[in-house]
Design an enzyme around this catalytic site. Structure first.
Site, short mmCIF file in Angstrom:
data_model
loop_
_atom_site.label_atom_id
_atom_site.label_comp_id
_atom_site.label_asym_id
_atom_site.label_seq_id
_atom_site.Cartn_x
_atom_site.Cartn_y
_atom_site.Cartn_z
N ASP A 43 0.85 -1.20 0.00
CA ASP A 43 0.00 0.00 0.00
C ASP A 43 0.88 1.25 0.00
OD1 ASP A 43 -2.86 1.10 0.49
OD2 ASP A 43 -1.58 2.21 1.89
N TYR A 48 3.20 9.94 0.84
CA TYR A 48 4.13 9.33 1.80
C TYR A 48 5.58 9.67 1.45
CZ TYR A 48 -0.03 6.56 2.98
OH TYR A 48 -1.30 6.15 3.33
N LYS A 77 -2.27 6.32 -4.21
CA LYS A 77 -3.37 7.26 -3.94
C LYS A 77 -3.09 8.64 -4.52
CE LYS A 77 -3.75 4.73 0.39
NZ LYS A 77 -2.40 4.57 0.95
N HIS A 110 -7.32 9.86 -2.21
CA HIS A 110 -6.81 9.70 -0.84
C HIS A 110 -7.76 10.27 0.22
CE1 HIS A 110 -2.70 9.18 1.35
NE2 HIS A 110 -3.69 8.92 2.17
N1 LIG Z 1 -5.75 6.15 3.33
C1 LIG Z 1 -5.33 6.82 4.38
O1 LIG Z 1 -5.68 7.99 4.60
C2 LIG Z 1 -4.40 6.13 5.34
C3 LIG Z 1 -4.25 6.65 6.64
C4 LIG Z 1 -3.42 5.95 7.52
C5 LIG Z 1 -2.78 4.79 7.11
N2 LIG Z 1 -2.92 4.35 5.83
C6 LIG Z 1 -2.21 3.11 5.34
O2 LIG Z 1 -2.34 2.10 6.34
C7 LIG Z 1 -1.06 1.68 6.77
C8 LIG Z 1 -1.08 1.24 8.22
O3 LIG Z 1 -1.50 2.27 9.11
P1 LIG Z 1 -0.51 3.11 10.02
O4 LIG Z 1 0.82 3.20 9.38
O5 LIG Z 1 -1.22 4.38 10.33
O6 LIG Z 1 -0.38 2.34 11.37
P2 LIG Z 1 -0.48 0.83 11.95
O7 LIG Z 1 -0.22 -0.14 10.88
O8 LIG Z 1 -1.75 0.76 12.71
O9 LIG Z 1 0.70 0.85 13.00
C9 LIG Z 1 2.04 0.98 12.65
C10 LIG Z 1 2.89 0.91 13.93
O10 LIG Z 1 2.76 -0.37 14.51
C11 LIG Z 1 4.07 -0.94 14.67
N3 LIG Z 1 3.93 -2.39 14.45
C12 LIG Z 1 3.65 -3.03 13.29
N4 LIG Z 1 3.56 -4.35 13.48
C13 LIG Z 1 3.81 -4.56 14.79
C14 LIG Z 1 3.87 -5.73 15.60
N5 LIG Z 1 3.63 -6.94 15.09
N6 LIG Z 1 4.17 -5.58 16.92
C15 LIG Z 1 4.40 -4.34 17.44
N7 LIG Z 1 4.35 -3.20 16.73
C16 LIG Z 1 4.05 -3.32 15.40
C17 LIG Z 1 4.93 -0.26 13.64
O11 LIG Z 1 6.27 -0.25 14.04
P3 LIG Z 1 7.44 -1.04 13.24
O12 LIG Z 1 7.57 -0.41 11.88
O13 LIG Z 1 8.63 -0.82 14.09
O14 LIG Z 1 7.01 -2.48 13.17
C18 LIG Z 1 4.35 1.15 13.68
O15 LIG Z 1 4.85 1.86 14.77
C19 LIG Z 1 -0.19 2.93 6.50
O16 LIG Z 1 1.18 2.65 6.56
C20 LIG Z 1 -0.71 3.33 5.14
O17 LIG Z 1 -0.19 2.48 4.14
C21 LIG Z 1 -3.75 4.98 4.95
#
Ligand SMILES: NC(=O)c1ccc[n+]([C@@H]2O[C@H](COP(=O)([O-])OP(=O)(O)OC[C@H]3O[C@@H](n4cnc5c(N)ncnc54)[C@H](OP(=O)(O)O)[C@@H]3O)[C@@H](O)[C@H]2O)c1
Length: 318
Positions: A43, A48, A77, A110
């Site tokens: 994704d 980003y 996006k 987005h």
């Molecule tokens: N469309 C939109 O507006 C939008 C908004 C937000 C997000 N997104 C997409 O969704 C993806 C995911 O959401 P997010 O990045 O907001 O946050 P998330 O996936 O909810 O959380 C990421 C955090 O969790 C940690 N983590 C991941 N796996 C883990 C595990 N097994 N144990 C412990 N910690 C863990 C990561 O650290 P480490 O890297 O150290 O593992 C990071 O600090 C984004 O990267 C993006 O691609 C889209």
């Protein structure tokens, strides 16, 4: 791996790798590691600001026959400053050039928020363009062009509530096939999910782990840490899995795609394995009632003084 199946039969792997906040210098290795361990869905997004580095990783993976292009699902996006109909195709072409790809599997609007061409992040009300000036239906015409030109195989939206989706559908030749929104047990968005299911629109769960690595200024005081909610810890312990795995499995068992971000190979591996965990109906309900409802990425950065966007227009819940 489980899949979500699109109207033409295309299959999107249900767990993908998120890349928001994956820094240049670390995202190259993360994407290569992820694909080597079995991820087939990445994704991305122009905003980003790491698509060039991800593109280098894709090139390495294809050149070394580690994965074939047709076996990898890539989403990106459209950023908010390219919503005008004639800006959409140039925007996807830039993303394709950065990612070193000929086509995207999925291209999403987005946010239902428009910015002036020269603005990347708004600093004042004047940086915004209202949806009266650039209606979502206009942006959608641009998205349909990306399909017609073969630049994207599927098109959809992100952060849309059901009213905004309906507005797009009412004016579309090709309905959106995806709505990517924040989804986790503290924000199940059941009404939006019912609407999307009824319209044949898939959903992707973003921030499924609570997005703990967001910049401090994006966080609210006393944000709940889902990893520390006792009911979730108990549920995970009872299944001999970790809380992050429980959260991912919960999304997969609702038939949503789930895209946890990680640059840590151990995390990436256990996150991917969570796609295989089946949860009972009782367990699903227990997980959903684990804590008070909460939205992490609340979009308040679009609602500063003078902005035409208001919180109540963005979301229907929380
Ligand atoms: N469309 C939109 O507006 C939008 C908004 C937000 C997000 N997104 C997409 O969704 C993806 C995911 O959401 P997010 O990045 O907001 O946050 P998330 O996936 O909810 O959380 C990421 C955090 O969790 C940690 N983590 C991941 N796996 C883990 C595990 N097994 N144990 C412990 N910690 C863990 C990561 O650290 P480490 O890297 O150290 O593992 C990071 O600090 C984004 O990267 C993006 O691609 C889209």
């Amino acid at each position: 791996m489980k899949y979500l199946t699109y109207r033409n039969g295309d299959k999107m792997p249900i767990v993908g790798l998120g890349t928001w906040k994956s820094e240049p210098g670390e995202v190259y290795d993360a994407v290569i590691e992820a694909v080597k361990m079995g991820y087939r869905h990445i994704d991305c997004a122009a905003i980003y600001q790491n698509e060039k580095e991800i593109g280098k990783a894709f090139k390495y993976l294809f050149d070394n026959n580690i994965v074939k292009r047709e076996d990898l699902w890539v989403t990106s996006k459209l950023w908010n400053n390219s919503h005008r109909v004639d800006h959409v195709v140039p925007a996807i072409k830039q993303t394709l050039s950065d990612l070193q790809l000929d086509y995207l599997d999925l291209y999403l609007v987005h946010w239902p928020v428009a910015l002036k061409d020269e603005v990347t992040f708004p600093e004042k009300g004047d940086d915004f363009v209202s949806l009266n000036e650039v209606p979502l239906a206009e942006t959608w015409k641009g998205m349909e062009k990306t399909l017609a030109e073969g630049l994207a195989k599927h098109i959809g939206v992100s952060n849309f509530n059901s009213d905004k989706l309906q507005e797009v559908v009412d004016n579309a030749n090709h309905n959106p096939e995806m709505n990517q929104v924040e989804l986790h047990p503290l924000l199940p968005q059941n009404d939006l999910m019912d609407y999307c299911n009824g319209m044949g629109i898939h959903m992707t769960a973003y921030s499924p782990l609570g997005s703990r690595d967001r910049a401090a200024q994006m966080k609210k005081e006393n944000e709940p840490n889902m990893f520390e909610i006792p009911a979730l810890q108990d549920a995970a312990n009872s299944l001999n899995i970790s809380v992050p795995q429980l959260l991912i499995a919960w999304g997969v068992n609702r038939n949503t795609a789930v895209i946890p971000k990680s640059v840590n190979p151990d995390h990436m591996k256990s996150n991917l394995e969570a796609a295989e965990i089946d949860l009972s109906k009782e367990m699903m309900e227990k997980i959903e009632s684990a804590g008070e409802k909460f939205r992490y990425v609340d979009g308040s950065f679009w609602t500063m003084e003078g902005s035409p966007y208001k919180m109540e227009d963005l979301w229907e819940t929380v």
